[in-house]
Write a protein that holds these residues in place. Sequence first.
Motif, PDB file in Angstrom:
ATOM      1  N   ARG A 217      29.809   4.540  -1.678  1.00 54.61           N
ATOM      2  CA  ARG A 217      31.138   4.442  -1.043  1.00 54.61           C
ATOM      3  C   ARG A 217      32.240   4.335  -2.081  1.00 54.61           C
ATOM      4  N   HIS A 218      31.879   3.870  -3.282  1.00 57.77           N
ATOM      5  CA  HIS A 218      32.879   3.625  -4.318  1.00 57.77           C
ATOM      6  C   HIS A 218      32.867   4.679  -5.423  1.00 57.77           C
ATOM      7  N   VAL A 219      32.062   5.713  -5.259  1.00 53.22           N
ATOM      8  CA  VAL A 219      32.014   6.795  -6.245  1.00 53.22           C
ATOM      9  C   VAL A 219      33.326   7.572  -6.179  1.00 53.22           C
TER      10      VAL A 219
ATOM     11  N   PRO B  97      16.376  22.684 -12.365  1.00 50.20           N
ATOM     12  CA  PRO B  97      16.811  23.140 -13.681  1.00 50.20           C
ATOM     13  C   PRO B  97      18.274  23.582 -13.807  1.00 50.20           C
ATOM     14  N   HIS B  98      19.030  23.706 -12.696  1.00 53.23           N
ATOM     15  CA  HIS B  98      20.277  24.469 -12.790  1.00 53.23           C
ATOM     16  C   HIS B  98      21.435  23.711 -13.417  1.00 53.23           C
ATOM     17  N   VAL B  99      21.698  22.459 -12.991  1.00 50.14           N
ATOM     18  CA  VAL B  99      22.779  21.712 -13.637  1.00 50.14           C
ATOM     19  C   VAL B  99      22.435  21.516 -15.112  1.00 50.14           C
ATOM     20  N   CYS B 100      21.189  21.123 -15.365  1.00 45.91           N
ATOM     21  CA  CYS B 100      20.746  20.935 -16.754  1.00 45.91           C
ATOM     22  C   CYS B 100      20.809  22.239 -17.540  1.00 45.91           C
TER      23      CYS B 100
ATOM     24  N   ASP C  89      22.832  23.365  -5.403  1.00 50.73           N
ATOM     25  CA  ASP C  89      21.820  22.303  -5.472  1.00 50.73           C
ATOM     26  C   ASP C  89      22.413  20.925  -5.210  1.00 50.73           C
ATOM     27  N   VAL C  90      23.580  20.643  -5.796  1.00 50.17           N
ATOM     28  CA  VAL C  90      24.126  19.283  -5.677  1.00 50.17           C
ATOM     29  C   VAL C  90      24.699  19.005  -4.290  1.00 50.17           C
ATOM     30  N   GLN C  91      24.811  20.033  -3.455  1.00 48.59           N
ATOM     31  CA  GLN C  91      25.270  19.798  -2.085  1.00 48.59           C
ATOM     32  C   GLN C  91      24.280  18.954  -1.299  1.00 48.59           C
ATOM     33  N   ALA C  92      23.038  18.870  -1.798  1.00 46.85           N
ATOM     34  CA  ALA C  92      22.013  18.061  -1.119  1.00 46.85           C
ATOM     35  C   ALA C  92      22.172  16.579  -1.405  1.00 46.85           C
ATOM     36  N   LEU C  93      23.033  16.213  -2.357  1.00 49.40           N
ATOM     37  CA  LEU C  93      23.185  14.815  -2.749  1.00 49.40           C
ATOM     38  C   LEU C  93      24.281  14.135  -1.929  1.00 49.40           C
ATOM     39  N   PRO C  94      24.136  12.832  -1.677  1.00 52.07           N
ATOM     40  CA  PRO C  94      25.133  12.124  -0.863  1.00 52.07           C
ATOM     41  C   PRO C  94      26.546  12.203  -1.428  1.00 52.07           C
TER      42      PRO C  94
ATOM     43  N   PHE D 230      31.294  14.189  -6.345  1.00 55.83           N
ATOM     44  CA  PHE D 230      31.173  13.699  -7.715  1.00 55.83           C
ATOM     45  C   PHE D 230      30.358  14.671  -8.561  1.00 55.83           C
ATOM     46  N   HIS D 231      29.244  15.128  -8.045  1.00 55.61           N
ATOM     47  CA  HIS D 231      28.361  15.998  -8.827  1.00 55.61           C
ATOM     48  C   HIS D 231      28.958  17.398  -8.995  1.00 55.61           C
ATOM     49  N   THR D 232      29.730  17.846  -8.004  1.00 56.97           N
ATOM     50  CA  THR D 232      30.456  19.111  -8.172  1.00 56.97           C
ATOM     51  C   THR D 232      31.492  18.976  -9.285  1.00 56.97           C
ATOM     52  N   MET D 233      32.137  17.810  -9.363  1.00 56.78           N
ATOM     53  CA  MET D 233      33.090  17.584 -10.457  1.00 56.78           C
ATOM     54  C   MET D 233      32.389  17.591 -11.814  1.00 56.78           C
ATOM     55  N   ILE D 234      31.164  17.098 -11.866  1.00 55.25           N
ATOM     56  CA  ILE D 234      30.391  17.150 -13.117  1.00 55.25           C
ATOM     57  C   ILE D 234      30.224  18.592 -13.567  1.00 55.25           C
ATOM     58  N   ILE D 235      29.882  19.466 -12.630  1.00 50.46           N
ATOM     59  CA  ILE D 235      29.670  20.885 -12.963  1.00 50.46           C
ATOM     60  C   ILE D 235      30.968  21.525 -13.455  1.00 50.46           C
ATOM     61  N   GLU D 236      32.060  21.295 -12.743  1.00 49.07           N
ATOM     62  CA  GLU D 236      33.343  21.860 -13.171  1.00 49.07           C
ATOM     63  C   GLU D 236      33.765  21.265 -14.511  1.00 49.07           C
ATOM     64  N   GLY D 237      33.454  19.992 -14.711  1.00 49.03           N
ATOM     65  CA  GLY D 237      33.763  19.348 -15.981  1.00 49.03           C
ATOM     66  C   GLY D 237      32.980  19.942 -17.134  1.00 49.03           C
ATOM     67  N   LEU D 238      31.719  20.296 -16.888  1.00 49.00           N
ATOM     68  CA  LEU D 238      30.921  20.941 -17.934  1.00 49.00           C
ATOM     69  C   LEU D 238      31.557  22.256 -18.373  1.00 49.00           C
ATOM     70  N   LEU D 239      31.925  23.074 -17.391  1.00 54.58           N
ATOM     71  CA  LEU D 239      32.555  24.358 -17.710  1.00 54.58           C
ATOM     72  C   LEU D 239      33.852  24.142 -18.478  1.00 54.58           C
ATOM     73  N   ALA D 240      34.646  23.176 -18.038  1.00 60.15           N
ATOM     74  CA  ALA D 240      35.923  22.910 -18.695  1.00 60.15           C
ATOM     75  C   ALA D 240      35.712  22.385 -20.110  1.00 60.15           C
ATOM     76  N   LEU D 241      34.785  21.453 -20.268  1.00 59.41           N
ATOM     77  CA  LEU D 241      34.545  20.827 -21.569  1.00 59.41           C
ATOM     78  C   LEU D 241      34.115  21.854 -22.606  1.00 59.41           C
ATOM     79  N   TYR D 242      33.134  22.657 -22.263  1.00 63.03           N
ATOM     80  CA  TYR D 242      32.592  23.592 -23.255  1.00 63.03           C
ATOM     81  C   TYR D 242      33.503  24.789 -23.481  1.00 63.03           C
ATOM     82  N   LEU D 243      34.117  25.288 -22.420  1.00 59.72           N
ATOM     83  CA  LEU D 243      34.932  26.493 -22.590  1.00 59.72           C
ATOM     84  C   LEU D 243      36.304  26.189 -23.176  1.00 59.72           C
ATOM     85  N   SER D 244      36.638  24.902 -23.301  1.00 66.08           N
ATOM     86  CA  SER D 244      37.872  24.520 -23.995  1.00 66.08           C
ATOM     87  C   SER D 244      37.604  24.121 -25.440  1.00 66.08           C
TER      88      SER D 244
END
Length: 359
Positions: A8-10, A246-249, A296-301, A305-319
């Motif tokens: 609830r606090h994520v 394997p996909h997020v990793c 894949d992360v759509q299965a998580l409660p 948050f986990h979608t933001m992790i994925i977008e953050g990965l793309l942003a972090l590395y491509l910047s």
Amino acid sequence: MKMLAHARHVPKTPVSLMYRVYKYVLPEVRAELGRLRMIAGQIPDDELRTQALASMRDKQFHCEGGGIYAAANLQQRHVLVPLIVALQTISDYLDNLCDRSTSQDEGDFRLLHQAMLDAVDPGAPLRDYYALRNEREDGGYLHGLVQTCQSCIRQLPSYSSVQSPVSELVGLYGDLQVYKHIVKNRREPELLGWWEKHSQKVPHLQWNEFAAATGSTLGMFVLFLAASEDGLAKQDALLIRDAYFPHVCGLHIMLDYLIDQEEDRIGGDLNFCNYYEDQSQLVERIGEIAARARKDVQALPCRQFHTMIIEGLLALYLSDPKVREQSDVRRVSKHLMRRSPLTRLFFLGNSVWIRMRQT
């Protein structure tokens, strides 16, 4: 999957996530790294000291990125931050010892990475992880990191539910580090033979993509987060693992290899982005892995948050500044950043800002 109380606090928006990152995660991760640098600076052996300090200097952003999982359960960050920093520091230190090694011995590399397996087993005894190499006097540095992990793990209420998948991921990580660092003429044959043992689990991936996925620590960190609260079932731990591996990793490490292509070419290191027919196929495959990761992360409660992790990965590395220095990588980056959602652009701006202010 049961919704744990902390869910609830994520943080559910990029702004709320980055507020926690700036206020809590970055200061606490950097303080922990500062403590470890003091200890590393006292390592008696010159080579071990050099590699320990270099791993923290050059790969600080690995710990900062991993620390984001502590932002999802602030009440347990006093456990999650030192645990994530210690395990990631072991990973980065051992990677340096293997990458720039005075040895190319498979047994040496496997014994070194036994430290990671022991770190995620709270009952494991300490060993002489340097027994098969010349450089051995680290003043207790690696043992201290292992003990920090074990001590933190004992404070995670549901660790017994995640220990098996965490150990599985750490074991795969160790296999990869062994096979990719042994003598050059054995690397690809060993990696392909290893892939044959696992290919039926992920037949849609190429061997290099599976290998890349095993090189990520994110699956371990998300399981630590899940274990930070009472009530996690073992079946739910497996669902969390499957949402990340394997996909997020895989996305995480394919992006890491993407920006390191020139560096690896100069160093003669194996790079998993070099196994495609051309750059367009590379773009297509990374894009496909990213799409599967989002699904894949759509299965998580806490899927936001986990979608933001994925977008953050793309942003972090491509910047990363390395992108601008490599024309091929710059073109790939432009393709991957096309039609970027505002979330990714927000994280891209924050990634640039954090690098500018890195200490």
